[in-house]
Design a protein around this motif. Structure first.
Motif, PDB file in Angstrom:
ATOM      1  N   ALA A 455       0.837  -1.207   0.000  1.00 33.04           N
ATOM      2  CA  ALA A 455       0.000   0.000   0.000  1.00 33.04           C
ATOM      3  C   ALA A 455       0.869   1.253   0.000  1.00 33.04           C
ATOM      4  CB  ALA A 455      -0.921  -0.018   1.221  1.00 33.04           C
ATOM      5  N   HIS A 456       1.949   1.222   0.771  1.00 33.12           N
ATOM      6  CA  HIS A 456       2.887   2.357   0.830  1.00 33.12           C
ATOM      7  C   HIS A 456       3.510   2.614  -0.536  1.00 33.12           C
ATOM      8  CE1 HIS A 456       6.408   4.711   2.120  1.00 33.12           C
ATOM      9  NE2 HIS A 456       7.165   3.817   1.507  1.00 33.12           N
ATOM     10  N   LEU A 457       3.945   1.557  -1.225  1.00 35.78           N
ATOM     11  CA  LEU A 457       4.590   1.724  -2.524  1.00 35.78           C
ATOM     12  C   LEU A 457       3.599   2.179  -3.596  1.00 35.78           C
ATOM     13  CD1 LEU A 457       6.962  -1.375  -2.539  1.00 35.78           C
ATOM     14  CD2 LEU A 457       7.579   1.013  -2.149  1.00 35.78           C
ATOM     15  N   ARG A 458       2.352   1.708  -3.519  1.00 43.01           N
ATOM     16  CA  ARG A 458       1.348   2.183  -4.481  1.00 43.01           C
ATOM     17  C   ARG A 458       1.157   3.690  -4.367  1.00 43.01           C
ATOM     18  NH1 ARG A 458      -1.322  -2.715  -3.304  1.00 43.01           N
ATOM     19  NH2 ARG A 458      -2.568  -1.697  -1.685  1.00 43.01           N
ATOM     20  N   GLN A 459       1.309   4.212  -3.162  1.00 47.59           N
ATOM     21  CA  GLN A 459       1.132   5.640  -2.923  1.00 47.59           C
ATOM     22  C   GLN A 459       2.347   6.455  -3.349  1.00 47.59           C
ATOM     23  OE1 GLN A 459      -1.516   7.235  -1.933  1.00 47.59           O
ATOM     24  NE2 GLN A 459      -0.653   9.267  -1.600  1.00 47.59           N
ATOM     25  N   HIS A 460       3.545   5.888  -3.223  1.00 44.44           N
ATOM     26  CA  HIS A 460       4.751   6.689  -3.368  1.00 44.44           C
ATOM     27  C   HIS A 460       5.676   6.287  -4.517  1.00 44.44           C
ATOM     28  CE1 HIS A 460       3.942   8.806   0.390  1.00 44.44           C
ATOM     29  NE2 HIS A 460       3.682   7.633   0.951  1.00 44.44           N
ATOM     30  N   SER A 461       5.469   5.123  -5.133  1.00 43.90           N
ATOM     31  CA  SER A 461       6.426   4.643  -6.131  1.00 43.90           C
ATOM     32  C   SER A 461       5.718   4.292  -7.440  1.00 43.90           C
ATOM     33  CB  SER A 461       7.165   3.395  -5.626  1.00 43.90           C
ATOM     34  OG  SER A 461       7.939   3.695  -4.498  1.00 43.90           O
ATOM     35  N   PRO A 462       6.364   4.556  -8.575  1.00 43.08           N
ATOM     36  CA  PRO A 462       5.819   4.093  -9.852  1.00 43.08           C
ATOM     37  C   PRO A 462       5.905   2.579  -9.940  1.00 43.08           C
ATOM     38  CG  PRO A 462       7.989   5.044 -10.179  1.00 43.08           C
ATOM     39  CD  PRO A 462       7.628   5.299  -8.753  1.00 43.08           C
ATOM     40  N   SER A 463       5.164   1.995 -10.861  1.00 42.46           N
ATOM     41  CA  SER A 463       5.007   0.542 -10.894  1.00 42.46           C
ATOM     42  C   SER A 463       6.328  -0.198 -11.097  1.00 42.46           C
ATOM     43  CB  SER A 463       4.013   0.145 -11.986  1.00 42.46           C
ATOM     44  OG  SER A 463       4.459   0.610 -13.246  1.00 42.46           O
ATOM     45  N   HIS A 464       7.264   0.377 -11.888  1.00 40.46           N
ATOM     46  CA  HIS A 464       8.495  -0.357 -12.159  1.00 40.46           C
ATOM     47  C   HIS A 464       9.412  -0.425 -10.940  1.00 40.46           C
ATOM     48  CE1 HIS A 464       9.639   3.837 -12.960  1.00 40.46           C
ATOM     49  NE2 HIS A 464      10.866   3.475 -12.686  1.00 40.46           N
ATOM     50  N   LEU A 465       9.136   0.369  -9.901  1.00 38.74           N
ATOM     51  CA  LEU A 465       9.937   0.334  -8.680  1.00 38.74           C
ATOM     52  C   LEU A 465       9.269  -0.481  -7.571  1.00 38.74           C
ATOM     53  CD1 LEU A 465      11.228   4.028  -8.419  1.00 38.74           C
ATOM     54  CD2 LEU A 465      12.468   2.017  -9.233  1.00 38.74           C
ATOM     55  N   ARG A 466       8.160  -1.129  -7.887  1.00 35.95           N
ATOM     56  CA  ARG A 466       7.474  -1.946  -6.887  1.00 35.95           C
ATOM     57  C   ARG A 466       7.873  -3.408  -7.071  1.00 35.95           C
ATOM     58  NH1 ARG A 466       1.649   0.270  -8.602  1.00 35.95           N
ATOM     59  NH2 ARG A 466       2.114   2.520  -8.455  1.00 35.95           N
ATOM     60  N   PRO A 467       8.447  -4.034  -6.055  1.00 35.52           N
ATOM     61  CA  PRO A 467       8.872  -5.427  -6.187  1.00 35.52           C
ATOM     62  C   PRO A 467       7.706  -6.365  -6.462  1.00 35.52           C
ATOM     63  CG  PRO A 467       9.844  -4.401  -4.234  1.00 35.52           C
ATOM     64  CD  PRO A 467       8.804  -3.462  -4.738  1.00 35.52           C
ATOM     65  N   ASN A 468       7.953  -7.381  -7.275  1.00 38.72           N
ATOM     66  CA  ASN A 468       6.946  -8.423  -7.481  1.00 38.72           C
ATOM     67  C   ASN A 468       6.756  -9.257  -6.228  1.00 38.72           C
ATOM     68  OD1 ASN A 468       7.984  -7.684 -10.215  1.00 38.72           O
ATOM     69  ND2 ASN A 468       6.426  -9.150 -10.857  1.00 38.72           N
ATOM     70  N   ARG A 469       7.860  -9.457  -5.505  1.00 39.26           N
ATOM     71  CA  ARG A 469       7.782 -10.215  -4.252  1.00 39.26           C
ATOM     72  C   ARG A 469       8.498  -9.443  -3.153  1.00 39.26           C
ATOM     73  NH1 ARG A 469       9.551 -14.710  -7.463  1.00 39.26           N
ATOM     74  NH2 ARG A 469      11.510 -14.763  -6.304  1.00 39.26           N
ATOM     75  N   ILE A 470       7.880  -9.389  -1.971  1.00 39.49           N
ATOM     76  CA  ILE A 470       8.501  -8.808  -0.780  1.00 39.49           C
ATOM     77  C   ILE A 470       8.471  -9.878   0.306  1.00 39.49           C
ATOM     78  CG2 ILE A 470       8.414  -6.980   0.957  1.00 39.49           C
ATOM     79  CD1 ILE A 470       6.848  -5.279  -1.046  1.00 39.49           C
ATOM     80  N   THR A 471       9.621 -10.142   0.909  1.00 35.27           N
ATOM     81  CA  THR A 471       9.723 -11.165   1.949  1.00 35.27           C
ATOM     82  C   THR A 471      10.321 -10.534   3.202  1.00 35.27           C
ATOM     83  OG1 THR A 471      10.122 -12.852   0.253  1.00 35.27           O
ATOM     84  CG2 THR A 471      10.642 -13.435   2.532  1.00 35.27           C
ATOM     85  N   VAL A 472       9.653 -10.736   4.341  1.00 35.67           N
ATOM     86  CA  VAL A 472      10.193 -10.257   5.623  1.00 35.67           C
ATOM     87  C   VAL A 472      11.136 -11.338   6.158  1.00 35.67           C
ATOM     88  CG1 VAL A 472       9.652  -9.476   7.953  1.00 35.67           C
ATOM     89  CG2 VAL A 472       8.076  -8.957   6.065  1.00 35.67           C
ATOM     90  N   VAL A 473      12.372 -10.948   6.469  1.00 37.05           N
ATOM     91  CA  VAL A 473      13.393 -11.902   6.896  1.00 37.05           C
ATOM     92  C   VAL A 473      14.028 -11.417   8.202  1.00 37.05           C
ATOM     93  CG1 VAL A 473      13.871 -12.646   4.531  1.00 37.05           C
ATOM     94  CG2 VAL A 473      15.191 -10.746   5.522  1.00 37.05           C
TER      95      VAL A 473
END
Length: 497
Positions: A455-473
């Protein structure tokens, strides 16, 4: 080629004077002749007034955006495209970073995000020729446009390209592709990227017709192919990743053929798959179509190198390779000892706006002139063609768009619940996707952090900068010097090693 190629605005105006009744643009609202488009260009220039500085343009896929681009040029201004789908915050960042004094909205835009917005003054006019606007005689070093590349600071880097650079590049590119009256050139690329200028400017400076159609962007290959046939498109300029998907669809659909109207397909932005190239060569009718692989950077303006991979002008290559080819006539090239490609000549950008250190680092002045360090490792084959051999840094290409993983990481770390992040590109079929790994901060509330980040990236980043996968490690892998090791982090969590 001479360094002072004719200015693109002057070329367009001469073409419009010679062929006022020829269709210049086809869009969802109908067709515009060169005479009608010329009138609209003068209207935009008259509203802006002479030398308006940098003008942001909220783009849409229509002749209105083309008129805004050429109208800004006619006024002696600097064009800066801004995607209207971006959030108000992102629009403001881009407008401020580019130094926009004014914004043109080719469609109504309710959001207020910074500079004054002009819109109602630019309503569609297809009638008699408007009086000529306040045209300004351009100089080769006048900034023509500002575009953004991915940067490591979390903010986009504004590349300033002068009039002389776009003139030299368009002149060479039109010659390479033999663009001429009667051609129909599809407008496919995002209007926020310089690939769109490869489609727009050679077409409208040489009497061709530029075609916009919603079926080109619908994501349906059958609709895309029907659209090419319906509109008689002859020249396509496609991201390599999209071309891979198109070829796969045509092979899976029992060897479909492209419409008879298509004579040239231009690809670029990523490495060409040998498997897809072999598939293309086996499709019916491709022997008559030029398949042109191109290479270039935003900082070097459009295309600097090209090679015909298949079709009537291709030379035999026994190894089935897909080189980036040879330099175009306006380009000077150097290959450094370690293999980095440096590009010089009249099509270089002026640099990065308000970033003198980054400009000095990437645009060195050598004994033979000023160059741009591309960061790309190349190899020259015995036949003189260049082959791409990878990067000297971690930058990746996502559907033809250059992405610095550090910018993805900076956007992720801007969220209060993220302590650290690592992003990298990984292959997914015939294209590259971005994956990211994050560690949670002590302030994380234990909720669904991945959903919050999306949700944060949809608000602040264009689509090409949004990762396809995000993993909390639990932790990231670091190098001996303490820096995050992106590749080893991905390897650890993707393989469990």
């Amino acid at each position: 080629m001479p360094e002072n190629a004719p200015d693109v605005l002057h070329q367009f105006l001469r073409t419009a004077e010679r062929h006022p009744d020829t269709v210049a643009v086809v869009d969802g609202n109908g067709s515009w002749t060169y005479g009608q488009l010329r009138a609209r260009v003068h209207r935009v220039a008259a509203v802006l007034g002479p030398r308006p500085g940098t003008v942001g343009v909220l783009t849409d896929r229509s002749a209105n955006t083309v008129a805004a681009l050429l109208g800004v040029f006619a006024a002696g201004g600097t064009y800066c495209p801004i995607d209207p789908c971006f959030s108000a915050d992102r629009k403001k960042i881009l407008a401020d970073t580019a130094g926009c004094r004014t914004v043109l909205a080719v469609r109504p835009d309710p959001e207020r995000f910074g500079p004054p917005v002009l819109g109602p003054e630019l309503q569609d006019s297809r009638g008699a020729l408007e009086r000529e606007g306040l045209l300004v005689q351009p100089r080769p070093d006048d900034p023509a446009y500002v575009l953004f590349t991915s940067g490591s600071t979390g903010r986009p880097k504004p590349v300033v390209t002068p009039r002389g650079a776009i003139a030299a590049a368009v002149d060479s590119l039109a010659g390479l592709l033999d663009v001429r009256a009667g051609e129909r050139v599809l407008q496919f690329a995002s209007l926020n990227w310089d690939t769109s200028f490869e489609e727009i400017l050679p077409a409208l400076t040489h009497g061709a017709t530029l075609v916009f159609d919603d079926d080109a962007y619908a994501g349906s290959m059958p609709r895309f192919l029907r659209m090419l046939d319906r509109l008689g498109v002859s020249v396509l300029d496609l991201p390599t990743a999209f071309w891979h998907e198109l070829v796969h669809h045509m092979v899976e659909s029992a060897g479909l053929a492209l419409p008879e109207s298509v004579r040239t397909v231009v690809i670029g932005g990523e490495a060409t798959s040998r498997a897809r190239l072999d598939d293309w060569r086996g499709l019916p009718g491709t022997d008559r179509i030029r398949l042109v692989n191109t290479y270039g950077c935003t900082e070097t303006t459009l295309v600097t190198h090209a090679a015909d991979l298949h079709g009537p002008r291709a030379r035999p290559r026994g190894d089935g390779s897909a080189p980036i080819g040879r330099a175009l006539p306006h380009v000077r090239e150097l290959i450094a000892e370690e293999g980095e490609l440096l590009v010089g000549g009249p099509s270089l950008a002026l640099g990065y706006r308000d970033l003198p250190e980054a400009t000095a680092e990437r645009f060195p002045v050598l004994a033979s002139g000023r160059y741009f360090r591309t960061g790309d490792r190349v190899r020259r084959a015995a036949d003189g063609e260049l082959h791409h051999e990878g990067r000297f840094d971690d930058q990746i290409k996502v559907r033809g768009i250059r992405v610095d993983p550090a910018e993805v990481e900076a956007q992720l770390c801007a969220h209060a619940s993220v302590a650290s992040a690592a992003a990298t590109g990984v292959p997914a079929g015939d294209h590259t996707i971005v994956v990211a790994y994050v560690t949670a901060s002590r302030q994380a509330d234990g909720g669904d952090l991945v959903a919050e980040l999306r949700a944060h990236l949809r608000q602040h980043s264009p689509s090409h900068l949004r990762p396809n996968r995000i993993t909390v490690v639990p932790e990231l892998v670091h190098t001996a010097s303490g820096k995050v090791d992106r590749r080893r982090t991905h390897h650890r969590y993707a393989t469990g090693a």
